[in-house]
Design a protein around this motif. Structure first.
Motif, PDB file in Angstrom:
ATOM      1  N   GLU A1022      -4.382  38.239 -14.583  1.00 12.03           N
ATOM      2  CA  GLU A1022      -4.234  39.302 -15.557  1.00 12.03           C
ATOM      3  C   GLU A1022      -5.070  39.079 -16.819  1.00 12.03           C
ATOM      4  O   GLU A1022      -5.863  39.936 -17.224  1.00 12.03           O
ATOM      5  CB  GLU A1022      -2.764  39.419 -15.939  1.00 12.03           C
ATOM      6  CG  GLU A1022      -2.339  40.823 -16.200  1.00 12.03           C
ATOM      7  CD  GLU A1022      -0.838  40.925 -16.421  1.00 12.03           C
ATOM      8  OE1 GLU A1022      -0.176  39.882 -16.618  1.00 12.03           O
ATOM      9  OE2 GLU A1022      -0.338  42.052 -16.409  1.00 12.03           O
ATOM     10  N   ALA A1023      -4.903  37.906 -17.436  1.00 13.17           N
ATOM     11  CA  ALA A1023      -5.571  37.636 -18.709  1.00 13.17           C
ATOM     12  C   ALA A1023      -7.074  37.764 -18.542  1.00 13.17           C
ATOM     13  O   ALA A1023      -7.760  38.410 -19.327  1.00 13.17           O
ATOM     14  CB  ALA A1023      -5.210  36.250 -19.209  1.00 13.17           C
ATOM     15  N   GLU A1024      -7.584  37.147 -17.487  1.00 10.82           N
ATOM     16  CA  GLU A1024      -9.029  37.189 -17.258  1.00 10.82           C
ATOM     17  C   GLU A1024      -9.519  38.618 -17.062  1.00 10.82           C
ATOM     18  O   GLU A1024     -10.491  39.041 -17.681  1.00 10.82           O
ATOM     19  CB  GLU A1024      -9.342  36.367 -16.005  1.00 10.82           C
ATOM     20  CG  GLU A1024     -10.780  36.490 -15.551  1.00 10.82           C
ATOM     21  CD  GLU A1024     -10.886  36.562 -14.035  1.00 10.82           C
ATOM     22  OE1 GLU A1024     -10.021  36.001 -13.357  1.00 10.82           O
ATOM     23  OE2 GLU A1024     -11.835  37.211 -13.562  1.00 10.82           O
ATOM     24  N   TYR A1026      -8.076  41.338 -17.971  1.00 13.87           N
ATOM     25  CA  TYR A1026      -7.936  42.127 -19.182  1.00 13.87           C
ATOM     26  C   TYR A1026      -9.110  41.839 -20.115  1.00 13.87           C
ATOM     27  O   TYR A1026      -9.710  42.751 -20.690  1.00 13.87           O
ATOM     28  CB  TYR A1026      -6.616  41.811 -19.892  1.00 13.87           C
ATOM     29  CG  TYR A1026      -6.504  42.560 -21.201  1.00 13.87           C
ATOM     30  CD1 TYR A1026      -6.206  43.921 -21.215  1.00 13.87           C
ATOM     31  CD2 TYR A1026      -6.743  41.923 -22.422  1.00 13.87           C
ATOM     32  CE1 TYR A1026      -6.148  44.621 -22.398  1.00 13.87           C
ATOM     33  CE2 TYR A1026      -6.692  42.629 -23.609  1.00 13.87           C
ATOM     34  CZ  TYR A1026      -6.391  43.975 -23.598  1.00 13.87           C
ATOM     35  OH  TYR A1026      -6.337  44.680 -24.771  1.00 13.87           O
ATOM     36  N   CYS A1027      -9.441  40.558 -20.260  1.00 17.17           N
ATOM     37  CA  CYS A1027     -10.555  40.189 -21.127  1.00 17.17           C
ATOM     38  C   CYS A1027     -11.815  40.931 -20.715  1.00 17.17           C
ATOM     39  O   CYS A1027     -12.576  41.426 -21.547  1.00 17.17           O
ATOM     40  CB  CYS A1027     -10.828  38.695 -21.057  1.00 17.17           C
ATOM     41  SG  CYS A1027      -9.646  37.750 -21.974  1.00 17.17           S
ATOM     42  N   LYS A1028     -12.014  40.984 -19.417  1.00 15.68           N
ATOM     43  CA  LYS A1028     -13.193  41.651 -18.900  1.00 15.68           C
ATOM     44  C   LYS A1028     -13.221  43.113 -19.352  1.00 15.68           C
ATOM     45  O   LYS A1028     -14.234  43.602 -19.859  1.00 15.68           O
ATOM     46  CB  LYS A1028     -13.120  41.608 -17.369  1.00 15.68           C
ATOM     47  CG  LYS A1028     -14.440  41.366 -16.721  1.00 15.68           C
ATOM     48  CD  LYS A1028     -14.204  40.986 -15.279  1.00 15.68           C
ATOM     49  CE  LYS A1028     -15.106  41.788 -14.378  1.00 15.68           C
ATOM     50  NZ  LYS A1028     -14.964  41.350 -12.985  1.00 15.68           N
ATOM     51  N   VAL A1030     -11.586  44.477 -21.870  1.00 15.23           N
ATOM     52  CA  VAL A1030     -11.629  44.672 -23.303  1.00 15.23           C
ATOM     53  C   VAL A1030     -13.008  44.293 -23.875  1.00 15.23           C
ATOM     54  O   VAL A1030     -13.495  44.894 -24.825  1.00 15.23           O
ATOM     55  CB  VAL A1030     -10.466  43.911 -23.987  1.00 15.23           C
ATOM     56  CG1 VAL A1030     -10.833  42.479 -24.277  1.00 15.23           C
ATOM     57  CG2 VAL A1030     -10.049  44.630 -25.260  1.00 15.23           C
ATOM     58  N   VAL A1033     -15.107  47.250 -23.421  1.00 12.06           N
ATOM     59  CA  VAL A1033     -14.794  48.257 -24.430  1.00 12.06           C
ATOM     60  C   VAL A1033     -15.437  47.871 -25.756  1.00 12.06           C
ATOM     61  O   VAL A1033     -16.052  48.695 -26.430  1.00 12.06           O
ATOM     62  CB  VAL A1033     -13.265  48.397 -24.605  1.00 12.06           C
ATOM     63  CG1 VAL A1033     -12.943  49.191 -25.859  1.00 12.06           C
ATOM     64  CG2 VAL A1033     -12.671  49.052 -23.388  1.00 12.06           C
ATOM     65  N   LYS A1082     -12.579  53.414 -22.382  1.00 15.59           N
ATOM     66  CA  LYS A1082     -11.283  53.559 -23.046  1.00 15.59           C
ATOM     67  C   LYS A1082     -10.200  53.904 -22.028  1.00 15.59           C
ATOM     68  O   LYS A1082      -9.083  53.376 -22.100  1.00 15.59           O
ATOM     69  CB  LYS A1082     -11.405  54.662 -24.106  1.00 15.59           C
ATOM     70  CG  LYS A1082     -10.156  54.974 -24.884  1.00 15.59           C
ATOM     71  CD  LYS A1082      -9.936  53.936 -25.965  1.00 15.59           C
ATOM     72  CE  LYS A1082      -8.766  54.228 -26.902  1.00 15.59           C
ATOM     73  NZ  LYS A1082      -7.740  55.074 -26.469  1.00 15.59           N
ATOM     74  N   ASP A1086      -6.846  51.858 -21.307  1.00 17.05           N
ATOM     75  CA  ASP A1086      -5.527  52.463 -21.443  1.00 17.05           C
ATOM     76  C   ASP A1086      -4.626  52.150 -20.254  1.00 17.05           C
ATOM     77  O   ASP A1086      -3.407  52.212 -20.366  1.00 17.05           O
ATOM     78  CB  ASP A1086      -5.656  53.981 -21.618  1.00 17.05           C
ATOM     79  CG  ASP A1086      -6.165  54.319 -22.997  1.00 17.05           C
ATOM     80  OD1 ASP A1086      -6.172  53.402 -23.853  1.00 17.05           O
ATOM     81  OD2 ASP A1086      -6.577  55.471 -23.217  1.00 17.05           O
ATOM     82  N   TRP A1088      -4.043  49.453 -19.177  1.00 18.13           N
ATOM     83  CA  TRP A1088      -3.334  48.197 -19.453  1.00 18.13           C
ATOM     84  C   TRP A1088      -2.167  48.396 -20.422  1.00 18.13           C
ATOM     85  O   TRP A1088      -1.348  47.506 -20.586  1.00 18.13           O
ATOM     86  CB  TRP A1088      -4.286  47.161 -20.046  1.00 18.13           C
ATOM     87  CG  TRP A1088      -5.339  46.715 -19.095  1.00 18.13           C
ATOM     88  CD1 TRP A1088      -6.538  47.302 -18.889  1.00 18.13           C
ATOM     89  CD2 TRP A1088      -5.276  45.599 -18.226  1.00 18.13           C
ATOM     90  NE1 TRP A1088      -7.238  46.623 -17.944  1.00 18.13           N
ATOM     91  CE2 TRP A1088      -6.499  45.552 -17.516  1.00 18.13           C
ATOM     92  CE3 TRP A1088      -4.316  44.612 -17.963  1.00 18.13           C
ATOM     93  CZ2 TRP A1088      -6.782  44.578 -16.575  1.00 18.13           C
ATOM     94  CZ3 TRP A1088      -4.605  43.633 -17.031  1.00 18.13           C
ATOM     95  CH2 TRP A1088      -5.824  43.627 -16.333  1.00 18.13           C
ATOM     96  N   SER A1089      -2.147  49.476 -21.117  1.00 15.66           N
ATOM     97  CA  SER A1089      -1.097  49.609 -22.128  1.00 15.66           C
ATOM     98  C   SER A1089       0.152  50.163 -21.499  1.00 15.66           C
ATOM     99  O   SER A1089       0.211  51.326 -21.133  1.00 15.66           O
ATOM    100  CB  SER A1089      -1.588  50.507 -23.259  1.00 15.66           C
ATOM    101  OG  SER A1089      -2.192  51.649 -22.715  1.00 15.66           O
TER     102      SER A1089
END
Lengths: 1090, 442
Positions: A1022-1024, A1026-1028, A1030, A1033, A1082, A1086, A1088-1089
């Motif tokens: 997940e973290a990895e 997500y970083c990708k 963001v 973005v 974007k 979104d 992920w939120s």
């Protein structure tokens, strides 16, 4: 109201049942080298003066505007001028002539119609001058048939007069052929031992009669005692105004003095000039442009631009679309800021700081206000961008559509309407160009677009790219479909448009200043002796002809009017190019250049019309061999001890003058003086180089292939000779460290590899070689050493790249020739790739790095990571689809776009940008073109293979083949070319029935709505992941911000939306893409939120 | 806590404080990129500020007319209100990056783009006018600031500025006069966990101090008065270079997520004992444009389980015991430093308060979301504490407004470089630092 018929009470000139009389527009095709005078009759009808006063009263009615305009009138005349007690000294800018009654006081012995020369200019105080010169008559020469005595001549006169009467039935002159004089002259053609022959100077009444008289003599005329005889005419193709200038020693843009007492104020002012007077041509004093008289008068330069409200899908047309704004800036020559800035708008417009905004309710008022403005401000030079082809004809045709007969009175002559005609201008230098010629009497037009096309080789001539190139500024570009929307908005949106229009009016002025066009062109006019207006509208040859005529006149020579022989005379062998030994040279290559080779050859060997010996004469005259030169092409020319050539003399003067100008330039401190001198030396250089071309122009004024082929043959011989000398002398046997090798030679330069490793040693050897070889040539031919290339990549003839050194410490720049760094048909990717590779190879000396760079780029391309704007190809749409014989990608696209949205589709004259997209198998290349914006909006995949094969492979192989063994295999095939396949368009056919389902961001596996972002397998990353997302973005945001704020900076406003649609701008597509990518990134984020 | 009970008779109880978040204006929920441009945020800003400045003008220069740029008349004294725009010769231009010829000379020094030839223009929705005179210094102002100017139009069409009116400090909610007890808020920024200069031991010491695991009773007593911790940006440094659009090798996958995991472990310890606000900064795995949105909770599987863990926006605004704190992770001030001059960072901070705008250089040189109908950076209420993270040095000052506003300004240094955290006493708004050193030599 048929004011046009009223306008010409005098019978129109004969021969043409003048269409000019019906409408102010008529059609004429004039080739560069066909000079035709056109007689314009002066109006002196009283009713017209009344009409004029009515117009002035009309201005009274609109006092508000009149008041505004009055502020800008020229400085008032001093008493000395009013009382005519001082001589008038002015710089002339424009010379033309008009047919009027001959002056009764100045020329008491003449009557009837005569040509009156008009000189327009400005005094040093800024007063406008219109000088009517009387007494100068049109004439030409013929060779006098042997045995013709004075009686025969007067009989000949009568016969000619009778024939002329038949041809020119409509003219109301009492006598067609004024007189025939017997003179001693000599033809410029061929070396002749007699110094002179009898010639007849035929003086006719009106300038156009020169042509008709020539026609009669050409066809043949029956003379008693001589039989039917046709004559070769001499100097019958010289325009009347130019004839006058030559005979009075006036050169373009020089100062003219009319002494007090020698001029008479005109009884009735025919022009709007402050000083208007009549004088005799013999009383004019022409000042050579030297010393005090090299200065410039304070001309008024008007720069303007118009906006029209086009209909959706159409380029504005004057018979439909209104003129909605006209922006004007007036600058005094020599000052850096305009002193008038205003804009005339249709309908209200909010004020603009520092600009006089004049809003009007009707288009009629706008147009008339502009006319009044022109009249009050009285500009000497009118400039703009594409004004000759667009703005001026548009205004005039629009006024015609609206029936405003009093509009096109923009010239300095009262009651005289502006004339528009279509011309086709063709020249060897520039090819054929259609254009419009708008005659505004007394004002010089200077279209910056024409000047740019003439003087600079650019990839695009849009105002945007020209200003980006010279002023390093992007111009805001408002698409013409938006212009109507802005116009139909409110006072604020119209103000927005006005600001844009003003900017467009200011840019030409800034270009004019930056490139010093005024100085350069005035100097060119002074050097070559032609009026300034000729420089833009005519080709090179008139400049040489003007000099030739001036020089011949001094020597008593006359120039035959050679029938246009077409290409019958055949061609001749051009310059030589030594075979290029292609390769990558890592040792310094010295370049030996011949300084102005062709002019030097002509001087050294005395090549001229008047030194050429015909083959028969060569046999007959039995000239001693020490007195002649036999050229390598087999022609014979006498040496200067027998007869000094005119061309060599012209060249000598040009070259000495250039040397002097350059020396003065070094001394000069004042920037304005410097500008003048620099303009002069440049003009002199260009002029010297155009002499050779003049002799070789087969459809030119006076082609003489014997001269031009001799010049090139000498040139070839010299290159060979240099090669031989270098390779014989600089050898190990001769005591040098290495054997020198000539690797390449072009028209006037030879590249030598002396074998030494360092630049300084190569420079010393280069200097030595230049000196040594120069010694073997006849003066002034000189071999110069100027530069060293190190390293040097020689691809083939006329294609090379290298680092250029003129001093041993540091290289000056990277110099390339014939390599795809500037071609405009290619996409930007090619240019960037080639530039970067050359940079890596030549400057960084990193060949593996260059190879890697190419591989990375190709890999990026194939994996679809390439920025779209790099792939945009642009082509000009010159005709509509039906007119093209073969289907072309950009034409097809224009058609398709028209079907999609006619409003934004490109029109004829626009440049069409496109990219090549992936299409169904077997699609033709022209079907694969697509609008880049459409591609961005619809996620259409591009075709990387096309770019690889058709765009980048050739230029790359050219560069790398001399360097790498298997360039093609190494670069274009290999692991980096394994691409990720991109599916062909999916928004069609069966895909329309497919249901979209969420996929895992990590592994693209289908997921249920509940999981939203990741599948259960990817949950741990997940973290990895997500970083990708963001990071993507954040990169997009950074780009988005920088791109859109740049556009705000460019348009010069923060509070208004950016409207610019300049496709020439390097960030136009990126900006659009950033907007779209941002929205997409974007959306991803979104997910992920939760 | 169990350990404490054994060691001492007095059970130390951590003090509590009320907390409310005021981040709402900085949150982007429904807003999306629909092709809107930046003109709207300028328009919104001008509108807000103009209303304000118009209301101040009668007190500033009574009797003088207020007009728009369009209505200027030559030589007539008047007041105009508009957005400043600074023409800068050296300002980097994205066009150059795309269109320049490759040159050997490097670009200008990256930390400051000022040039003596810089000029200011004032723009309102009607037009722009070039500003002249020596009253308004281009070196102080930046693009995006809204001011009122007194002056007149000259012959050259410029506006000769005679006086300037800034909006001044916003009104402040007075904090209640009832006696307060010592309560502390700790500010840290620039932890850069995973970065080359970061020292895990240093950070652990800080955590141990805050959570009361360090020192004697007295020290623990002080620690117990810490009611809140704020991490003002750049808490983690992760190898961005790995993310180049390609799939990561598993080795790189862990290199990427390791620093974040490490940070999560640290934060879990803090969150377990007291409330913690974490703000995103320029180097964090967050978006780039201001306002930066809260770091995603999925990055912190451990600490986000606690309700004391709050992931906040940058800028961040909140109240602790009715004291209003406002701060950023430093981008706004760093950007001002690139495009203007001041004696120190505190002066930049003070200017943003007087201009009533947290980040005037947005969107011109500092990325921001293209808001359509509002400008969230407008400061309508004066904070009691204004902090900025990721600065080179610790600095603090107390400034006073004309209406008695008192604001504590704090520059929080980068922890990874200095080992310094800042402690603020909510009772008197006094500040001091906590330094942690881990030198083994002595």
């Amino acid at each position: 109201m048929s004011s046009n018929t009223r306008k010409r009470p005098a019978p129109p000139p004969p021969k043409k049942p003048s269409p000019a009389a019906q409408t102010p527009k008529h059609h004429a095709v004039s080739q560069e080298d066909e000079f035709v005078d056109e007689d314009v009759y002066l109006d002196e009808d009283e009713t017209l003066i009344l009409e004029d006063e009515e117009i002035l009263r009309d201005i009274e009615d609109r006092r508000a505007i009149a008041c505004r305009l009055a502020k800008w009138t020229r400085p008032p005349l001093s008493d000395a001028y009013v009382s005519q007690s001082r001589s008038v000294v002015f710089q002339q800018l424009e010379i033309d002539y008009v047919i009027g009654e001959s002056h009764k006081v100045l020329l008491p012995n003449s009557s009837g119609s005569a040509a009156i020369i008009r000189i327009f200019g400005v005094t040093s105080e800024g007063h406008s001058v219109c000088c009517h010169v009387h007494g100068f008559e049109p004439y030409f020469y013929i060779s006098c048939p042997p045995g013709m005595g004075p009686d025969d001549i007067s009989r000949f006169h009568q016969i000619l007069e009778a024939r002329m009467k038949e041809v020119n039935r409509n003219s109301k002159v009492p006598q067609y052929v004024r007189r025939i004089e017997l003179l001693q002259k000599r033809s410029i053609m061929y070396y002749q031992q007699q110094t002179s022959h009898p010639f007849l100077k035929i003086v006719v009444a009106l300038p156009t009669m020169v042509t008709s008289c020539r026609g009669i003599l050409d066809r043949g005329i029956q003379i008693d005692g001589f039989g039917m005889k046709s004559f070769m005419t001499y100097e019958s193709n010289v325009l009347f105004a130019l004839r006058f200038m030559i005979d009075c020693n006036i050169v373009g843009g020089n100062w003219i003095e009319v002494p007090a007492g020698k001029y008479k104020k005109t009884a009735k002012n025919l022009s709007y000039c402050q000083l208007e007077f009549d004088c005799l041509y013999s009383d004019l004093i022409s000042h050579a442009p030297e010393g005090e008289f090299s200065k410039m008068a304070p001309f008024r330069v008007l720069s303007f631009d118009i906006e029209c409200a086009g209909r959706k899908g159409h380029f504005p047309e004057p018979n439909h679309d209104p003129v909605i704004q006209v922006a004007n800036l007036v600058t005094l020559q020599g000052e850096d800021q305009p002193f008038i800035r205003n804009v005339m708008t249709l309908k209200s417009c909010s004020p603009i700081v520092g600009v006089d905004v004049m809003a009007f309710d009707t288009e009629r008022e706008v147009l008339l206000a502009w006319r009044d403005f022109i009249r009050e401000v009285d500009p000497d030079i009118i400039i703009g961008y594409n004004i000759c082809k667009f703005d001026l004809p548009y205004l005039i045709e629009r006024a015609e559509t609206l029936g405003i007969a009093e509009f096109p009175m923009l010239g300095r002559i009262r009651n005289s309407r502006v004339r528009v005609k279509d011309t086709t201008f063709s020249s060897r230098q520039m090819g054929t160009r259609e254009s419009k010629e708008v005659t505004i009497e007394g004002r010089v037009q200077f279209d910056l677009l024409q000047a740019m096309q003439r003087d600079y080789k650019l990839s695009s001539y849009s105002l945007n790219s020209v200003s980006a190139h010279f002023l390093s500024e992007q111009k805001e570009d408002v698409h013409h479909s938006i212009i109507s929307d802005l116009q139909n908005g409110n006072a604020e949106t119209r103000r927005r448009l006005a600001v844009y229009c003003l900017k467009d009016a200011y840019l030409p002025q800034r270009l004019l200043d930056k490139l010093m066009f005024i100085y350069n062109y005035v100097e060119m006019a002074r050097v070559t002796g032609v009026p300034i207006s000729f420089l833009l509208s005519r080709g090179q040859s008139i400049k040489v002809l003007s000099q030739l005529l001036r020089k011949s006149k001094q020597r008593g020579l006359v120039i035959p009017n050679v029938k246009q022989a077409g290409s019958e005379q055949g061609t001749y062998e051009g310059a030589t190019v030594l075979e290029a030994k292609a390769g990558f040279y890592e040792k310094p290559i010295a370049t030996l250049d011949f300084a102005s080779l062709y002019p030097s050859i002509m001087m050294a060997y005395n090549l001229c019309y008047c030194t050429l010996v015909t083959p028969e004469d060569a046999r007959k005259l039995n000239l001693p061999p020490e007195c002649v030169n036999k050229t390598p092409s087999g022609e014979t020319f006498v040496k200067s001890n027998l007869q000094k050539g005119i061309l060599p003399e012209i060249l000598e003067e040009l070259i000495t003058a250039r040397k002097r100008a350059k020396a003065d330039l070094k001394e000069a401190k004042d920037p304005l003086v410097k500008a003048v001198l620099d303009g002069r030396q440049l003009a002199l250089k260009i002029s010297a180089n155009s002499v050779y071309g003049f002799t070789g122009a087969t459809i030119g004024q006076l082609p003489c292939l014997e001269i031009s082929s001799s010049v090139t043959s000498y040139g070839r011989e010299m290159i060979e000779h240099t090669k031989k000398l270098v390779e014989d002398k600089f050898t190990m046997l001769g005591g040098y460290e290495h054997n020198a090798e000539v690797i390449y030679g072009d028209t006037d330069s030879v590249m030598v590899q002396f074998g030494v490793d360092n630049v300084e040693a190569a420079m010393n050897l280069g200097r030595e070689a230049a000196e040594y070889i120069s010694g073997t040539f006849i003066k002034p031919i000189k071999l110069e050493f100027e530069k060293v290339y190190y390293p040097y990549l020689l691809i083939s003839k006329k294609r090379y790249a290298g680092l250029l050194w003129t001093k041993p410490e540091k290289f000056d720049k990277m110099d390339t020739k014939g390599i795809e760094t500037v071609r405009r048909d290619n996409c930007l990717l090619v240019k960037n790739l080639v530039t970067e590779c050359l940079h890596k190879i030549l400057i960084d000396r990193d060949i593996p790095g260059a190879v890697q760079y190419v591989k990375n780029t190709i890999s990026d391309l194939l994996m679809n990571r390439m920025d779209l704007s790099l792939l945009v190809i642009t082509k000009g749409l010159t005709k509509t689809g039906d007119d093209y014989e073969v289907k072309a990608a950009h034409v097809e696209l224009a058609e398709r776009m028209r079907k999609r949205d006619a409003a934004t589709a490109p029109n004829v004259g626009d440049r069409v940008p496109y990219v090549i997209i992936k299409a169904a198998k077997g699609a033709k290349a022209y079907e694969k073109s697509e609008d880049p914006i459409y591609v961005l909006e619809n996620n259409i995949p591009i075709d990387p293979q096309y770019y690889l094969e058709n765009q980048i492979s050739k230029p790359l192989l050219r560069i790398f083949e001399p360097i790498l063994k298997n360039a093609s295999r190494e670069l274009l095939h290999g692991s980096h070319t394994r691409s990720i396949s991109i599916s062909t368009p999916s928004n069609s056919g069966i895909m329309r029935f497919a249901k979209k389902q969420l996929t895992c961001i990590g592994c693209k596996a289908l997921i249920s709505d509940k999981e939203r972002t990741l599948c259960s397998h990817c949950k741990g990353r997940e973290a990895e992941l997500y970083c990708k997302t963001v990071v993507n973005v954040s990169e997009q945001e950074m780009l988005f911000g920088r791109l859109w704020t740049q556009c705000q900076d460019c348009q010069g406003s923060l509070h208004q939306d950016v409207l610019c649609t300049s496709r020439d701008c390097p960030i136009f597509y990126r900006r659009k893409k950033a907007q779209k990518d941002m929205a997409e990134a974007k959306l991803q984020l979104d997910r992920w939120s939760f | 806590m169990e350990a404490m009970e054994i060691d001492s008779q007095n059970i130390l109880q951590r003090k509590q404080a009320t907390y409310s978040s005021l981040d709402d204006p900085f949150e982007i929920h429904k807003e999306t990129y629909r092709g809107q441009q930046y003109s709207q945020i300028y328009f919104a800003r001008l509108h807000l500020m103009r209303t304000l400045l118009y209301s101040l003008a009668p007190n500033w220069k009574p009797h003088l007319p207020v007009c728009t740029i369009l209505e200027l008349e030559k030589d007539r004294e008047c007041i105009i209100v508009g957005t400043l725009y600074k023409h800068m010769k050296l300002k980097p231009c994205i066009l150059d990056e795309y269109s320049k010829e490759r040159s050997v000379t490097p670009l200008v020094k990256p930390h400051n783009f000022m040039h003596p030839d810089d000029t200011l223009v004032l723009e309102d929705d009607s037009g722009r006018v070039k500003l002249s005179g020596s009253v308004l210094l281009p070196s102080i102002y930046v693009t995006g600031v809204v001011v009122a100017l007194l002056g007149k139009e000259t012959d050259a069409g410029d506006f000769l500025v005679q006086d300037v009116l800034e909006a001044g400090l916003p009104p402040q909610i007075e904090h209640s006069l009832k006696p307060r007890e010592d309560k502390h808020v700790v500010f840290v920024s620039g932890l850069s966990v995973g970065g080359s200069t970061s020292n895990p031991l240093q950070f652990q010491l800080l955590i141990d101090h805050i959570t009361g695991h360090l020192g004697d009773e007295k020290e623990q007593g002080i620690a117990a008065e810490i009611v809140h911790v704020v991490l003002a940006g750049n808490s983690v440094e992760f190898p961005r270079g790995l993310l180049n659009g390609q799939n990561l090798a598993s080795k790189d996958q862990s290199r990427l997520s390791e620093p974040i995991k490490e940070l999560d472990i640290f934060l879990t310890q803090v969150a377990a004992s007291l409330p913690l606000d974490i703000m995103p900064g320029s180097d964090d795995p967050a978006n780039f444009s201001l306002p930066q949105q809260p770091l995603n909770r999925c990055l912190f599987p451990g600490s986000s389980a606690y309700n004391t863990f709050r992931s906040c926006t940058n800028p961040h605004c909140f109240e602790v015991d009715n004291i209003r704190l406002l701060g950023t992770s430093g981008q706004n001030i760093d950007d001002l430093e690139k495009y203007s001059e001041a004696k120190d960072k505190l002066e930049f901070m003070e200017r943003t308060l007087r201009w009533r705008h947290l980040a005037p250089t947005t969107p011109n040189t500092l990325g921001c979301y293209p808001f359509v109908d509002r400008d969230p950076f407008f400061i309508d209420s004066c904070p009691h504490v204004y902090f900025v993270g990721n600065q080179d040095k610790y600095k603090t000052d107390l400034i006073k407004g004309s209406e008695g506003q008192l604001v504590r300004l704090i520059c929080i240094p980068k922890f990874c470089d200095t080992g310094v955290a800042v402690v603020l006493n909510l009772r008197n708004l006094e500040c001091h630092t906590l330094s942690f050193g881990t030198e083994f030599s002595s």
